[in-house]
Design an enzyme around this catalytic site. Structure first.
Site, PDB file in Angstrom:
ATOM      1  N   HIS A 128       0.819  -1.230   0.000  1.00 51.03           N
ATOM      2  CA  HIS A 128       0.000   0.000   0.000  1.00 51.03           C
ATOM      3  C   HIS A 128       0.847   1.272   0.000  1.00 51.03           C
ATOM      4  O   HIS A 128       0.312   2.363  -0.210  1.00 51.03           O
ATOM      5  CB  HIS A 128      -0.937   0.031   1.213  1.00 51.03           C
ATOM      6  CG  HIS A 128      -1.974  -1.059   1.213  1.00 51.03           C
ATOM      7  ND1 HIS A 128      -2.815  -1.272   0.141  1.00 51.03           N
ATOM      8  CD2 HIS A 128      -2.299  -1.988   2.141  1.00 51.03           C
ATOM      9  CE1 HIS A 128      -3.617  -2.308   0.420  1.00 51.03           C
ATOM     10  NE2 HIS A 128      -3.321  -2.756   1.616  1.00 51.03           N
ATOM     11  N   ASP A 165      -2.295 -10.831  -2.357  1.00 54.80           N
ATOM     12  CA  ASP A 165      -2.896 -10.323  -1.122  1.00 54.80           C
ATOM     13  C   ASP A 165      -4.359  -9.959  -1.404  1.00 54.80           C
ATOM     14  O   ASP A 165      -4.702  -9.569  -2.522  1.00 54.80           O
ATOM     15  CB  ASP A 165      -2.128  -9.072  -0.666  1.00 54.80           C
ATOM     16  CG  ASP A 165      -2.554  -8.570   0.698  1.00 54.80           C
ATOM     17  OD1 ASP A 165      -1.879  -8.893   1.694  1.00 54.80           O
ATOM     18  OD2 ASP A 165      -3.579  -7.851   0.775  1.00 54.80           O
ATOM     19  N   ASP A 252      -4.186 -13.044   3.349  1.00 55.04           N
ATOM     20  CA  ASP A 252      -5.447 -12.595   3.944  1.00 55.04           C
ATOM     21  C   ASP A 252      -6.668 -12.880   3.063  1.00 55.04           C
ATOM     22  O   ASP A 252      -7.786 -12.514   3.431  1.00 55.04           O
ATOM     23  CB  ASP A 252      -5.380 -11.108   4.338  1.00 55.04           C
ATOM     24  CG  ASP A 252      -4.668 -10.257   3.310  1.00 55.04           C
ATOM     25  OD1 ASP A 252      -4.389 -10.739   2.190  1.00 55.04           O
ATOM     26  OD2 ASP A 252      -4.391  -9.077   3.618  1.00 55.04           O
TER      27      ASP A 252
HETATM   28 ZN   LIG Z   1      -3.891  -7.381   2.674  1.00 52.87          ZN
END
Ligand SMILES: [Zn+2]
Length: 345
Positions: A128, A165, A252
């Site tokens: 991110h 992810d 995740d």
């Molecule tokens: Zn993540």
């Protein structure tokens, strides 16, 4: 007996020194859990690699000097926060440098031929982090720094980054959006944090088609992921012909993860690893580096990590059973990418 591949492992107790405070899902316990499972999981060919801090110049391969300075300014401060999700502690700057540097050590070991592939279990995570901004638990974009490092220090040109992810890697996409030499691929729950990653985001200008987003509705699992990889991601990657494959490996999307709503299992991660190893074997002399991103259920994280390491150790990429995804789930991605790539189905 099967030959086992040499797989480099970057893991270090210092990665637990980035303190995100009580109750934060991106906790030091994640690295503790991985270190614990690596103690039990032993196979021939695992090669521990000692991380080093990335230099400011290396971090600046991907980040604005002002951003590096802002993160550096948190050093020694007991608590600071770039946003509500992204706190730092006194050691965070140093540990973030060690996270980026751990990836570089792994890339060097693969390029030097010391290992065939590997996994860097670093934190804080990176995908991110934008060139000029920390966000979403991420300070420096480990994978993006790594891709630039492969180009500048090792003279490679075409780099494939696959980000499985469950969140869209806005920072990585941003770094390479106008760069035709880096193919950024992301599978992610959508709409979801951070909000980016629509199928129509395909890259800009000469890099149109070099960003490949596979946005999934909540509830997708192994069938949808394997279908996305075998029907879209691998065919595009084969046409791109990467010289190195980097995986932004968050766990995740696992069915037990508390933050997201997907249903991927360890066997799904095995299949994705297997398919990417096929691409790496064909075009990149097998060179593949996985870098930890998210994954917040500790047992799911442990099981997934062991499965991926197992798969990285097999002598060669094997077959993957065909998937039966829910209807239409890849349509938007296929429509967005067809102008740039030869895609069936
Ligand atoms: Zn993540």
């Amino acid at each position: 007996m099967l030959t086992r591949m040499q797989t480099g492992l970057v893991v270090d107790p210092r990665y637990e020194e980035h303190d995100t405070g009580p109750g934060h899902p991106e906790s030091p316990a994640r690295v503790r859990a991985i270190r614990a499972v690596l103690e039990q999981y032993r196979r021939p060919g695992l090669v521990p690699l000692e991380p080093r801090p990335a230099t400011q110049e290396e971090i600046a391969l991907n980040h604005a000097p002002a951003h590096v300075a802002r993160v550096a300014a948190t050093a020694g401060r007991p608590a600071y926060a770039f946003d509500a999700d992204t706190p730092t502690s006194a050691r965070s700057y140093e540990i973030a440098r060690l996270a980026a540097g751990g990836c570089l050590v792994l890339l060097d070991a693969i390029m030097d031929g010391a290992v065939a592939n590997g996994f860097a279990f670093v934190r804080p995570p990176g995908h991110h982090a934008e060139p000029d901004r920390a966000m979403g638990f991420c300070l420096f974009n480990n994978v993006a720094i790594g891709a630039r490092y492969l180009q500048r220090r090792h003279g490679l040109r075409r780099i494939l980054i696959v980000d499985w992810d469950v969140h869209h890697g806005n920072g990585t996409q941003d770094s390479f959006y106008d760069d035709p030499d880096v193919l950024y691929v992301s599978t992610h729950q959508y709409p979801f944090y951070p909000g980016t990653g629509a199928a129509a985001e395909v890259g800009g200008g000469a890099a149109a088609g070099r960003t490949l987003n596979v946005p999934f509705p909540a509830g997708c699992g192994d069938d949808e992921y394997v279908a996305a990889f075998s029907r879209v991601i691998v065919p595009v990657a084969e046409q791109f012909r990467p010289e190195f494959v980097i995986v932004s490996a968050g766990f995740d999307a696992h069915r037990r993860d508390p933050l997201a709503s997907m249903t991927v299992t360890e066997e799904g991660y095995r299949a994705m690893t297997r398919l990417l190893r096929g691409v790496a074997a064909t075009h990149a002399q097998g060179r593949l580096a996985a870098v930890l991103e998210g994954g917040y259920d500790l047992r799911a994280l442990q099981a997934s990590v062991a499965t991926v390491l197992d798969e990285l150790g097999t002598a060669g990429p094997g077959e993957v059973a065909s998937a039966r995804p829910r209807a239409g789930v890849l349509d938007a991605t296929l429509a967005a990418q067809r102008p740039f790539w030869d895609l069936a189905g």
